[in-house]
Write an enzyme that holds these catalytic residues in place. Structure first.
Site, PDB file in Angstrom:
ATOM      1  N   GLU A  98       0.611  -4.560  11.121  1.00 31.09           N
ATOM      2  CA  GLU A  98       0.181  -3.166  10.978  1.00 31.09           C
ATOM      3  C   GLU A  98       0.997  -2.377  11.983  1.00 31.09           C
ATOM      4  OE1 GLU A  98      -1.905  -1.934   8.795  1.00 31.09           O
ATOM      5  OE2 GLU A  98      -3.178  -3.585   8.125  1.00 31.09           O
ATOM      6  N   HIS A 115       0.859  -1.193   0.000  1.00 24.80           N
ATOM      7  CA  HIS A 115       0.000   0.000   0.000  1.00 24.80           C
ATOM      8  C   HIS A 115       0.891   1.238   0.000  1.00 24.80           C
ATOM      9  CE1 HIS A 115      -3.581  -2.441   1.719  1.00 24.80           C
ATOM     10  NE2 HIS A 115      -3.679  -2.317   0.411  1.00 24.80           N
ATOM     11  N   HIS A 174       2.461  -3.541   6.824  1.00 27.82           N
ATOM     12  CA  HIS A 174       1.541  -2.432   6.561  1.00 27.82           C
ATOM     13  C   HIS A 174       1.589  -1.425   7.719  1.00 27.82           C
ATOM     14  CE1 HIS A 174      -1.130  -4.337   3.352  1.00 27.82           C
ATOM     15  NE2 HIS A 174      -0.358  -5.346   3.706  1.00 27.82           N
ATOM     16  N   ARG A 184      -3.159   4.854  -2.125  1.00 24.89           N
ATOM     17  CA  ARG A 184      -3.051   3.505  -1.545  1.00 24.89           C
ATOM     18  C   ARG A 184      -2.809   2.415  -2.604  1.00 24.89           C
ATOM     19  NH1 ARG A 184      -5.666   0.132   2.583  1.00 24.89           N
ATOM     20  NH2 ARG A 184      -6.780  -1.630   1.696  1.00 24.89           N
ATOM     21  N   GLU A 188       1.737   3.866   3.017  1.00 22.53           N
ATOM     22  CA  GLU A 188       2.208   3.349   4.304  1.00 22.53           C
ATOM     23  C   GLU A 188       3.731   3.371   4.332  1.00 22.53           C
ATOM     24  OE1 GLU A 188       0.101  -0.405   4.376  1.00 22.53           O
ATOM     25  OE2 GLU A 188      -1.837   0.604   4.263  1.00 22.53           O
TER      26      GLU A 188
END
Ligand SMILES: [Zn+2]
Length: 352
Positions: free
Chosen positions: A279, A77, A205, A135, A80
């Site tokens: 994440e 993405h 991510h 993104r 990020e």
């Protein structure tokens, strides 16, 4: 060996606490491979929609023995940015420690790390040059009103069934069909060809401070759910120990939201036993715009979590005879000035 145009970039002064544009990361990869020819190889994974080369670093000792593989991709993405920063940090840490740290040295003997620092290069460049919060990929299909497919909804796992959109203008557009995107195809082709050897799949991510495990689909459950959860919880503990940051652990369907077509779920479908999405920071204060001052601490704690998982996975596949043989090599290498090989032969019994 000198490569025109990159010899001025010094690896020694490379700043791992700042965000780098795509061309600097590419130069860094070349420099890393040139500097560590004994353990690093630079490979081509495939090409993006805009025909940019997707490169990955293969890190490990050359070996006649069959090796297992740890996969890590970053930057699927675009916005990020902490994710590519972490892949670079991870590589730096491995290369700074493998000669002095016996554990890391054993990992490189038994396993190869395949690291993709920026998978969605087109999107990453677009996020630097045009839209910081982009993104998706940058592909466009005839008749579509908008650019971009969500690459993490384009893998062939319950594709476009939940938590994904068929609207090309959506942030979670799943693409016209599974694996329609060249970036996804590149990952899928390599993983399929090495699926028997890949024991762990990390995809990095931000944000949310989560360790996500299969599955995003509420009706699917990993056969090794408990093992994945237990290891994820231990990784979260290791993360917390570093700077006190709390990560939550579980399948997205329980702790985030339902989704489908993610690389993490697809990797588990392929039979890769350990598959995790990290994440990274933060919890929403800065979101995707994580300040550079937080890069170091974010990477340090994530490193602790990832290395705990790596250690556990390594122990699982290289316990018993292989681990002892590996330990033997380390001991004899470390103490060769003290002991003769034969002095140790009675001390270690290798069980098959
Ligand atoms: Zn993401």
């Amino acid at each position: 060996m000198q490569v025109p145009g990159i010899h001025t970039l010094s690896l020694d002064s490379y700043n791992y606490s700042t965000y780098h544009p795509a061309d600097q990361i590419t130069n860094w990869m070349v420099e890393v491979a040139l500097r560590h020819p004994d353990v690093v190889q630079l490979h081509l994974l495939g090409q993006t929609y805009e025909k940019k080369n997707i490169l990955y670093l293969k890190i490990g000792n050359r070996s006649e023995q069959p090796k297992k593989i740890i996969w890590m991709d970053c930057g699927i993405h675009a916005r990020e940015w902490i994710s590519p920063a972490f892949c670079q940090w991870f590589v730096k840490e491995i290369l700074q420690t493998y000669k002095s740290d016996a554990k890391v040295s054993r990992y490189l003997q038994d396993m190869d790390f395949y690291i993709v620092p920026v998978l969605n290069i087109d999107g990453y460049i677009y996020s630097w040059q045009t839209n910081r919060l982009w993104r998706k990929s940058r592909s466009i299909y005839p008749g579509n009103a908008c650019f971009g497919t969500d690459l993490n909804r384009n893998f062939d796992s319950a594709w476009c069934s939940v938590g994904a959109s068929r609207d090309p203008c959506s942030e979670t557009y799943c693409g016209p069909r599974a694996e329609s995107e060249s970036e996804v195809k590149a990952v899928a082709n390599l993983v399929r060809s090495r699926k028997a050897d890949i024991v762990c799949f990390f995809t990095i991510h931000s944000y949310g401070q989560l360790i996500l495990m299969p599955y995003g689909h509420p009706d699917k459950n990993a056969s090794n759910f408990k093992e994945l959860l237990d290891l994820g919880l231990r990784a979260a503990e290791a993360i917390k120990k570093k700077h006190g940051t709390t990560y939550r652990v579980g399948p997205p369907s329980s702790i985030l939201y339902n989704n489908s077509g993610s690389s993490r779920d697809w990797a588990r479908d392929m039979g890769i036993p350990f598959s995790y999405t990290l994440e990274l920071r933060d919890n929403g204060t800065h979101g995707f715009l994580l300040p550079e001052e937080q890069i170091e601490a974010t990477c340090q704690e994530a490193q602790a979590g990832v290395m705990l998982i790596v250690e556990s996975v390594h122990a699982k596949y290289f316990s018993g005879a292989t681990a002892l043989a590996s330990l033997w090599l380390t001991i004899t290498a470390s103490y060769s000035h003290v002991f003769h090989y034969s002095d140790l032969s009675h001390a270690i019994v290798i069980k098959s």
